[in-house]
Write an enzyme that holds these catalytic residues in place. Structure first.
Site, short mmCIF file in Angstrom:
data_model
loop_
_atom_site.label_atom_id
_atom_site.label_comp_id
_atom_site.label_asym_id
_atom_site.label_seq_id
_atom_site.Cartn_x
_atom_site.Cartn_y
_atom_site.Cartn_z
N LYS A 23 10.78 4.58 -20.39
CA LYS A 23 10.98 3.12 -20.46
C LYS A 23 11.86 2.76 -21.65
CE LYS A 23 6.66 2.53 -18.00
NZ LYS A 23 5.47 1.75 -17.72
N SER A 33 -1.43 5.00 -15.95
CA SER A 33 -2.37 5.54 -16.93
C SER A 33 -2.79 6.99 -16.64
CB SER A 33 -3.59 4.63 -17.07
OG SER A 33 -3.19 3.35 -17.54
N HIS A 81 10.67 0.23 -9.70
CA HIS A 81 9.51 0.21 -10.60
C HIS A 81 8.96 -1.21 -10.67
CE1 HIS A 81 7.02 0.46 -14.14
NE2 HIS A 81 7.02 1.78 -13.96
N ASN A 87 8.48 8.73 -17.58
CA ASN A 87 9.30 7.52 -17.62
C ASN A 87 9.20 6.96 -19.04
OD1 ASN A 87 10.50 5.05 -17.28
ND2 ASN A 87 8.96 4.26 -15.84
N GLY A 94 -0.03 1.13 -17.84
CA GLY A 94 -0.12 0.77 -19.26
C GLY A 94 -1.42 0.10 -19.65
N GLU A 102 2.29 3.39 -7.69
CA GLU A 102 1.86 2.97 -9.02
C GLU A 102 1.19 1.60 -8.94
OE1 GLU A 102 4.39 5.02 -12.26
OE2 GLU A 102 5.47 3.26 -11.59
N GLU A 145 7.95 -2.93 -13.03
CA GLU A 145 8.50 -3.74 -14.13
C GLU A 145 9.84 -4.35 -13.71
OE1 GLU A 145 8.10 -0.70 -17.13
OE2 GLU A 145 5.93 -0.92 -16.96
P1 PGA Z 1 1.74 4.39 -17.73
O1 PGA Z 1 3.08 3.98 -16.94
O2 PGA Z 1 1.55 5.87 -17.55
O3 PGA Z 1 2.00 4.00 -19.16
O4 PGA Z 1 0.62 3.60 -17.10
C1 PGA Z 1 3.40 4.55 -15.70
C2 PGA Z 1 4.70 3.99 -15.18
O5 PGA Z 1 4.95 2.79 -15.33
O6 PGA Z 1 5.53 4.74 -14.60
#
Ligand code: PGA
Length: 249
Positions: A11, A211, A95, A9, A172, A166, A97
């Site tokens: 983003k 992560s 997601h 992803n 992140g 997730e 976010e």
């Molecule tokens: P990350 O993000 O691997 O940077 O933690 C995962 C995601 O949001 O899909």
């Protein structure tokens, strides 16, 4: 036997040139991808069409999001039929976010799932609890509520659904759920899916995200109910992402 998936992803990262370079770096290693792993990348909308034109037989290009509406006066939105019209056949939805920063509700996400399935698209449906919800021992309840968006999917279409667990506190942050925590939640999700989709739940891929890195991927992916990963930060470096793909093989 469920085939593992590793999805990147991207983003809102990278210029047009960065994205082409990243995609080309992945393509140049695609012959080293394990046969038993499906690889996906979700670039920003703006780059989808050109990455599809470059193409790859091993890397599926998917969308990060879609509109909950089919068409009309919704400035800045991208509909599922628009994605379909450039040959995208899979999108991430829900997601954290989108849920947290953009206030998408469970019903908004349910509408997006419906839109995607109405165009026969695959759905990478994300769920995840926040840190306070885990600390207060509400994580199973929260995930079960989020799963409502897929409980009403017609059983004949349920094979289109991929779930991504997730935990928000792991996205992140560099803090990963332990393999045991991931397995516990994945097994819970599968048991809930089994109550509604007795025949399909054992085939549903449930990805872990939060992560995922080259050094923790293999252990996470070796858990019985972890069928691969949805990768953010580490998907922006071709070498790291390729190591994660290899860890799933
Ligand atoms: P990350 O993000 O691997 O940077 O933690 C995962 C995601 O949001 O899909």
């Amino acid at each position: 036997m469920r085939k593992k998936i590793v999805a990147g992803n991207w983003k809102m990262n990278g210029t047009y040139t960065d994205s082409l370079n990243l995609f080309n770096s992945l393509r140049s290693s695609e012959n080293e991808f394990p046969q038993n792993v499906e690889v996906m990348v979700a670039p920003p909308y703006l780059y989808l069409h050109d990455l599809l034109k470059i193409g790859s037989s091993k890397i599926k290009v998917i969308s990060q999001n879609c509109s909950s509406k089919s068409k009309g006066a919704f400035t800045g939105e991208i509909s599922v039929s628009m994605l379909r019209s450039i040959s995208i056949d899979c999108s991430i939805v829900g997601h954290s976010e989108r849920r947290i920063i953009y206030g998408e509700s469970i019903s908004d996400i349910s509408e997006k799932v419906k839109q995607l399935l109405s165009e026969n698209m695959q759905v990478v449906f994300c769920v995840g609890e926040q840190l306070e919800e885990r600390k207060s021992d509400n994580h199973f309840k929260v995930i079960n509520e989020q799963l409502i968006s897929i409980y009403s999917v017609d059983p004949s279409l349920f094979s289109k659904i991929i779930v991504a667990y997730e935990p928000v506190w792991a996205i992140g942050t560099g803090e990963t759920a332990s393999p045991e925590q991931a397995q516990e939640m994945h097994a819970f999700i599968r048991s809930k899916l089994r109550e509604v989709y007795a025949n399909a739940a054992d085939q549903t891929r449930i990805l872990y995200g939060g992560s995922v890195k080259p050094d923790n991927a293999a252990e996470l992916f070796s858990q019985a109910d972890v069928d691969g990963g949805l990768v953010g930060g580490a998907a922006l470096q071709a070498t790291d992402f390729i190591k994660i793909i290899q860890a799933a093989g």
